[in-house]
Design an enzyme around this catalytic site. Sequence first.
Site, PDB file in Angstrom:
ATOM      1  N   HIS A  72       7.518 -14.942   7.335  1.00  0.00           N
ATOM      2  CA  HIS A  72       8.283 -15.327   6.136  1.00  0.00           C
ATOM      3  C   HIS A  72       9.761 -15.028   6.357  1.00  0.00           C
ATOM      4  CE1 HIS A  72       5.000 -15.532   2.796  1.00  0.00           C
ATOM      5  NE2 HIS A  72       4.655 -16.163   3.893  1.00  0.00           N
ATOM      6  N   TYR A 200       8.623 -11.743  -6.629  1.00  0.00           N
ATOM      7  CA  TYR A 200       8.635 -10.481  -7.367  1.00  0.00           C
ATOM      8  C   TYR A 200       9.255 -10.773  -8.730  1.00  0.00           C
ATOM      9  CZ  TYR A 200       7.853  -7.905  -2.967  1.00  0.00           C
ATOM     10  OH  TYR A 200       7.335  -7.405  -1.792  1.00  0.00           O
ATOM     11  N   PRO A 292       4.043   0.480  -4.046  1.00  0.00           N
ATOM     12  CA  PRO A 292       3.971  -0.686  -3.161  1.00  0.00           C
ATOM     13  C   PRO A 292       5.075  -1.728  -3.368  1.00  0.00           C
ATOM     14  CG  PRO A 292       2.242  -0.779  -4.822  1.00  0.00           C
ATOM     15  CD  PRO A 292       2.897   0.550  -4.968  1.00  0.00           C
ATOM     16  N   LYS A 296       6.360  -0.936   1.761  1.00  0.00           N
ATOM     17  CA  LYS A 296       6.776  -0.011   2.814  1.00  0.00           C
ATOM     18  C   LYS A 296       5.691   0.944   3.327  1.00  0.00           C
ATOM     19  CE  LYS A 296      10.853  -1.409   3.483  1.00  0.00           C
ATOM     20  NZ  LYS A 296      10.440  -2.641   4.141  1.00  0.00           N
ATOM     21  N   TYR A 384      14.354  -4.518   3.108  1.00  0.00           N
ATOM     22  CA  TYR A 384      13.050  -5.183   3.003  1.00  0.00           C
ATOM     23  C   TYR A 384      12.486  -5.524   4.387  1.00  0.00           C
ATOM     24  CZ  TYR A 384       9.288  -7.944   1.002  1.00  0.00           C
ATOM     25  OH  TYR A 384       8.049  -8.411   0.649  1.00  0.00           O
TER      26      TYR A 384
HETATM   27  P1  RFL Z   1      -5.160   5.511   5.194  1.00  0.00           P
HETATM   28  O1  RFL Z   1      -5.187   4.016   5.315  1.00  0.00           O
HETATM   29  O2  RFL Z   1      -5.391   6.111   3.879  1.00  0.00           O
HETATM   30  O3  RFL Z   1      -6.234   6.040   6.234  1.00  0.00           O
HETATM   31  C1  RFL Z   1      -6.636   7.397   6.246  1.00  0.00           C
HETATM   32  C2  RFL Z   1      -8.007   7.463   6.852  1.00  0.00           C
HETATM   33  O4  RFL Z   1      -8.398   8.839   6.938  1.00  0.00           O
HETATM   34  C3  RFL Z   1      -9.725   8.981   6.481  1.00  0.00           C
HETATM   35  N1  RFL Z   1      -9.920  10.360   5.991  1.00  0.00           N
HETATM   36  C4  RFL Z   1     -10.556  11.313   6.702  1.00  0.00           C
HETATM   37  N2  RFL Z   1     -11.131  11.309   7.899  1.00  0.00           N
HETATM   38  C5  RFL Z   1     -11.689  12.452   8.327  1.00  0.00           C
HETATM   39  N3  RFL Z   1     -11.718  13.588   7.590  1.00  0.00           N
HETATM   40  C6  RFL Z   1     -11.157  13.655   6.381  1.00  0.00           C
HETATM   41  N4  RFL Z   1     -11.182  14.789   5.663  1.00  0.00           N
HETATM   42  C7  RFL Z   1     -10.533  12.484   5.881  1.00  0.00           C
HETATM   43  N5  RFL Z   1      -9.886  12.181   4.730  1.00  0.00           N
HETATM   44  C8  RFL Z   1      -9.517  10.901   4.825  1.00  0.00           C
HETATM   45  C9  RFL Z   1      -9.868   7.938   5.392  1.00  0.00           C
HETATM   46  O5  RFL Z   1     -11.230   7.606   5.151  1.00  0.00           O
HETATM   47  C10 RFL Z   1      -9.062   6.791   5.985  1.00  0.00           C
HETATM   48  O6  RFL Z   1      -9.869   5.933   6.752  1.00  0.00           O
HETATM   49  O7  RFL Z   1      -3.770   6.103   5.759  1.00  0.00           O
HETATM   50  P2  RFL Z   1      -2.815   5.586   6.927  1.00  0.00           P
HETATM   51  O8  RFL Z   1      -3.600   5.256   8.161  1.00  0.00           O
HETATM   52  O9  RFL Z   1      -1.711   6.558   7.009  1.00  0.00           O
HETATM   53  O10 RFL Z   1      -2.265   4.177   6.417  1.00  0.00           O
HETATM   54  C11 RFL Z   1      -1.377   4.096   5.347  1.00  0.00           C
HETATM   55  C12 RFL Z   1      -1.626   2.807   4.565  1.00  0.00           C
HETATM   56  O11 RFL Z   1      -3.002   2.649   4.326  1.00  0.00           O
HETATM   57  C13 RFL Z   1      -0.884   2.867   3.231  1.00  0.00           C
HETATM   58  O12 RFL Z   1       0.455   3.318   3.402  1.00  0.00           O
HETATM   59  C14 RFL Z   1      -0.790   1.532   2.545  1.00  0.00           C
HETATM   60  O13 RFL Z   1      -2.001   0.872   2.423  1.00  0.00           O
HETATM   61  C15 RFL Z   1      -0.213   1.814   1.150  1.00  0.00           C
HETATM   62  N6  RFL Z   1      -0.507   0.753   0.261  1.00  0.00           N
HETATM   63  C16 RFL Z   1       0.258  -0.351   0.347  1.00  0.00           C
HETATM   64  N7  RFL Z   1       1.275  -0.400   1.248  1.00  0.00           N
HETATM   65  C17 RFL Z   1       2.025  -1.496   1.369  1.00  0.00           C
HETATM   66  O14 RFL Z   1       2.940  -1.533   2.228  1.00  0.00           O
HETATM   67  N8  RFL Z   1       1.772  -2.577   0.535  1.00  0.00           N
HETATM   68  C18 RFL Z   1       0.741  -2.576  -0.386  1.00  0.00           C
HETATM   69  O15 RFL Z   1       0.517  -3.551  -1.072  1.00  0.00           O
HETATM   70  C19 RFL Z   1      -0.059  -1.441  -0.505  1.00  0.00           C
HETATM   71  N9  RFL Z   1      -1.087  -1.388  -1.387  1.00  0.00           N
HETATM   72  C20 RFL Z   1      -1.570   0.865  -0.660  1.00  0.00           C
HETATM   73  C21 RFL Z   1      -1.850  -0.243  -1.468  1.00  0.00           C
HETATM   74  C22 RFL Z   1      -2.350   2.026  -0.765  1.00  0.00           C
HETATM   75  C23 RFL Z   1      -3.407   2.129  -1.660  1.00  0.00           C
HETATM   76  N10 RFL Z   1      -4.137   3.386  -1.739  1.00  0.00           N
HETATM   77  C24 RFL Z   1      -3.784   4.475  -0.863  1.00  0.00           C
HETATM   78  C25 RFL Z   1      -5.123   3.708  -2.634  1.00  0.00           C
HETATM   79  C26 RFL Z   1      -2.913  -0.186  -2.358  1.00  0.00           C
HETATM   80  C27 RFL Z   1      -3.703   0.996  -2.474  1.00  0.00           C
HETATM   81  C28 RFL Z   1      -4.836   0.953  -3.440  1.00  0.00           C
HETATM   82  C1  PHB Z   2       0.414  -7.584  -0.811  1.00  0.00           C
HETATM   83  O1  PHB Z   2       0.353  -8.748  -0.353  1.00  0.00           O
HETATM   84  O2  PHB Z   2      -0.598  -6.918  -1.006  1.00  0.00           O
HETATM   85  C2  PHB Z   2       1.746  -7.014  -1.127  1.00  0.00           C
HETATM   86  C3  PHB Z   2       2.886  -7.689  -0.766  1.00  0.00           C
HETATM   87  C4  PHB Z   2       4.123  -7.147  -1.078  1.00  0.00           C
HETATM   88  C5  PHB Z   2       4.210  -5.952  -1.752  1.00  0.00           C
HETATM   89  C6  PHB Z   2       3.060  -5.260  -2.105  1.00  0.00           C
HETATM   90  C7  PHB Z   2       1.813  -5.798  -1.798  1.00  0.00           C
HETATM   91  O3  PHB Z   2       5.430  -5.446  -2.065  1.00  0.00           O
END
Ligand code: RFL
Ligand code: PHB
Length: 389
Positions: A72, A200, A292, A296, A384
């Site tokens: 994009h 957004y 989110p 980032k 961004y």
């Molecule tokens: P993760 O993905 O949470 O992975 C951590 C892993 O560790 C495991 N774990 C354990 N394993 C062993 N022993 C334990 N005691 C443990 N405790 C936990 C878990 O099962 C898991 O598999 O962290 P990581 O790898 O640092 O990755 C980070 C990303 O996942 C996170 O920053 C993003 O997904 C945040 N986030 C979003 N980021 C964006 O940039 N755009 C988004 O749209 C976005 N949506 C989100 C999100 C995070 C969410 N969370 C945390 C609930 C939406 C949600 C719902």
């Molecule tokens: C998503 O596609 O899940 C998404 C994209 C942009 C954002 C947050 C989530 O800022």
Amino acid sequence: MRTQVVIIGSGPSGLLLGQLLANSGIDNVILERVDRNYVLGRVRAGVLEQGMVDLLDEAGVGARMHAEGLPHEGISLAFDNRRHRIDLHGLTGKRVMVYGQTEVTHDLMDKREAAGLTTVYEAKNVQPHDFDTASPFVTYEKDGVTHRIDCDFIAGCDGFHGVSRKSVPQEAIRTYERAYPFGWLGILAEVPPADHELIYANHPRGFALCSMRSEHRSRYYVQCSLDDKIEDWSDERFWDELRRRLPKEAAERVTTGPSFEKSIAPLRSFVAEPMQFGRLSLVGDAAHIVPPTGAKGLNLAASDVRYLYSGLREYYLDKSSVGLDAYSGKALSRVWKAVRFSWWMTTMLHRFPDTDAFGQRIQEAELDYLVHSQVASASLAENYVGLPY
Ligand code: RFL
Ligand code: PHB
């Protein structure tokens, strides 16, 4: 059992770090609390910065992303029933890649399996020990049996609720936190996106975001109350609310259909300092959370991995601990800038409980300034697409 690096958690941080280390001949074992399908069942981020794309290429897992991901060159900001494009590429020379976290995780897991690297799924009671000494080890239980892995370093890639950060003595860690008084309700639907780029939207009824996973799969979000339950939100109510919050021309281009995933996520900013305690390093969500709005979270996990991987590589290949010692400082400097950007985007685009008519006008004036000032647009675009590593 003995390995060089024990990685706790098989989210994107743990898997990416494990792959980069393995490619450099550094032995590692991943311990994951849940099973593979549970990890792959989480629907999260969708936008990758160029720095993360490059790192996935370096790890050797970029092929499907380049074939199926959507590069994009811009995003839209919508407010006051109008939409304005921010030309990310024109302003910065960079693009972002729209490719879901689920797919990134899938590609990394497949690569790890193909390379024959060890991941222990459903490892219970994982516990890091003695990381303030030169001989750390990690214990865990599997099928009722306790195991011990001796190692040189432990990488805490276990997310916000993981055990790694909690294992650090309280007096050695300082945390900063802001909880936002709303959440995001997100859905996935097998329908074409409303636009070819993300929108957004600021609206007096609350924030909305039009995103996507492919040309035929849409990801939409609306700001919701923290008290809302999924059962309160039928698909029909979701589509109505989304369209009300978009400019008319965009609302008319929303294709509706049954959702196949629907979830509510709270919004939070959180940072733990430092990110390194002797031979234990915190990586990604284990150390920091951002709302989110700036896309980032996942990208910060990737920059942490880049810094830690470089430090470990230097340690093993060049016999120098200079890079490793600098990990926390380098990572936090980038983290705080992304925390600031995510907080600012969230503040500008959401309705807060105390947003009155004055507050709404101030948000609209800020957005109006932003989209018409090249300097302000360039600042948003620079953040961004991602600040340099
Ligand atoms: P993760 O993905 O949470 O992975 C951590 C892993 O560790 C495991 N774990 C354990 N394993 C062993 N022993 C334990 N005691 C443990 N405790 C936990 C878990 O099962 C898991 O598999 O962290 P990581 O790898 O640092 O990755 C980070 C990303 O996942 C996170 O920053 C993003 O997904 C945040 N986030 C979003 N980021 C964006 O940039 N755009 C988004 O749209 C976005 N949506 C989100 C999100 C995070 C969410 N969370 C945390 C609930 C939406 C949600 C719902
Ligand atoms: C998503 O596609 O899940 C998404 C994209 C942009 C954002 C947050 C989530 O800022």
